[in-house]
Scaffold this active site. Structure first.
Site, PDB file in Angstrom:
ATOM      1  N   CYS A 298       1.371   1.388  -8.336  1.00  0.00           N
ATOM      2  CA  CYS A 298       1.177   0.457  -7.074  1.00  0.00           C
ATOM      3  C   CYS A 298      -0.289  -0.346  -7.081  1.00  0.00           C
ATOM      4  CB  CYS A 298       1.360   1.233  -6.010  1.00  0.00           C
ATOM      5  SG  CYS A 298      -0.006   2.427  -5.523  1.00  0.00           S
TER       6      CYS A 298
ATOM      7  N   CYS B  59       3.907   2.797  -2.505  1.00  0.00           N
ATOM      8  CA  CYS B  59       3.910   3.026  -4.008  1.00  0.00           C
ATOM      9  C   CYS B  59       5.481   3.921  -4.219  1.00  0.00           C
ATOM     10  CB  CYS B  59       3.233   4.011  -4.195  1.00  0.00           C
ATOM     11  SG  CYS B  59       3.042   4.474  -5.892  1.00  0.00           S
TER      12      CYS B  59
ATOM     13  N   CYS C 204      -3.967   4.253  -8.583  1.00  0.00           N
ATOM     14  CA  CYS C 204      -2.561   4.511  -9.195  1.00  0.00           C
ATOM     15  C   CYS C 204      -2.226   3.346 -10.193  1.00  0.00           C
ATOM     16  CB  CYS C 204      -1.609   4.546  -8.137  1.00  0.00           C
ATOM     17  SG  CYS C 204       0.183   4.615  -8.764  1.00  0.00           S
TER      18      CYS C 204
ATOM     19  N   CYS D 233      -2.969   5.522  -3.580  1.00  0.00           N
ATOM     20  CA  CYS D 233      -1.904   4.860  -3.873  1.00  0.00           C
ATOM     21  C   CYS D 233      -1.613   3.928  -2.348  1.00  0.00           C
ATOM     22  CB  CYS D 233      -0.365   5.487  -3.927  1.00  0.00           C
ATOM     23  SG  CYS D 233      -0.229   6.407  -5.289  1.00  0.00           S
TER      24      CYS D 233
HETATM   25 ZN   LIG Z   1       0.868   4.563  -6.386  1.00  0.00          ZN
END
Ligand SMILES: [Zn+2]
Length: 186
Positions: A72, A42, A69, A38
């Site tokens: 994000c 995030c 992820c 991330c």
């Molecule tokens: Zn994330």
């Protein structure tokens, strides 16, 4: 364990805890239990600190077998403050004639309201409100010259429906009242 993988410093951990997007181009973090990585900002649920490792680049995370992820999207182009400010200006330019709260504006540019206010001032040297007023008055100036709308309507059309307030803002910016300005242009 790969020697490149490192635990977050206290400072890095704080940015993760606070979803602080100022660190977004500085490091990335992975969660060892999920193998997902991330950006510091995030908004997903905070992982346990001892499950977090940091990377100097998204490539490093991919090489270590982590997946980006979905929330994000750490592989997306990194948005610099200037790009963010440009987006903000674009929204002000297109919505100047409406009521626009800081929260609405921030959500349109996907940012935190107080951080947006702070960053905008830091990058441009003026506040969001000052910028919005500038844009409104520029449009008002055009309307005064290119239309025959009465002053009260000009103010309302550019998002300043309080005529007395519009006149005082205009005078402060251009050194004369809207009516004088109109007469001097003809
Ligand atoms: Zn994330």
């Amino acid at each position: 364990m790969n020697s490149q993988l490192s635990a977050p410093t206290d400072k890095q951990w704080r940015t993760i805890v606070n979803n602080d997007h100022r660190a977004d181009s500085q490091f990335w973090y992975g969660v060892t239990t999920t193998k997902i990585f991330c950006k510091p900002s995030c908004p997903s649920r905070l992982p346990k600190r001892n499950h977090v490792i940091t990377f100097a680049s998204p490539q490093e995370a991919l090489q270590a077998g982590f997946r980006p992820c979905k929330r994000c999207r750490p592989l997306d182009r990194i948005v610099s403050n200037q790009v963010w400010i440009d987006e903000t200006d674009h929204i002000l330019q297109t919505r100047y004639n409406q009521k626009l709260s800081l929260h609405e504006l921030a959500s349109l540019v996907h940012g935190d309201p107080s951080y947006l206010r702070h960053t905008y001032k830091k990058v441009t040297g003026i506040t969001l409100q000052q910028k919005l007023t500038q844009i409104r008055l520029e449009h008002a100036r055009n309307l005064l010259v290119c239309s025959t709308h009465p002053v009260s309507q000009v103010g309302a059309k550019v998002g300043i429906p309080n005529t007395a307030y519009f006149i005082s803002l205009f005078k402060k910016q251009y050194g004369k009242t809207p009516l004088h300005y109109r007469h001097d242009q003809h």
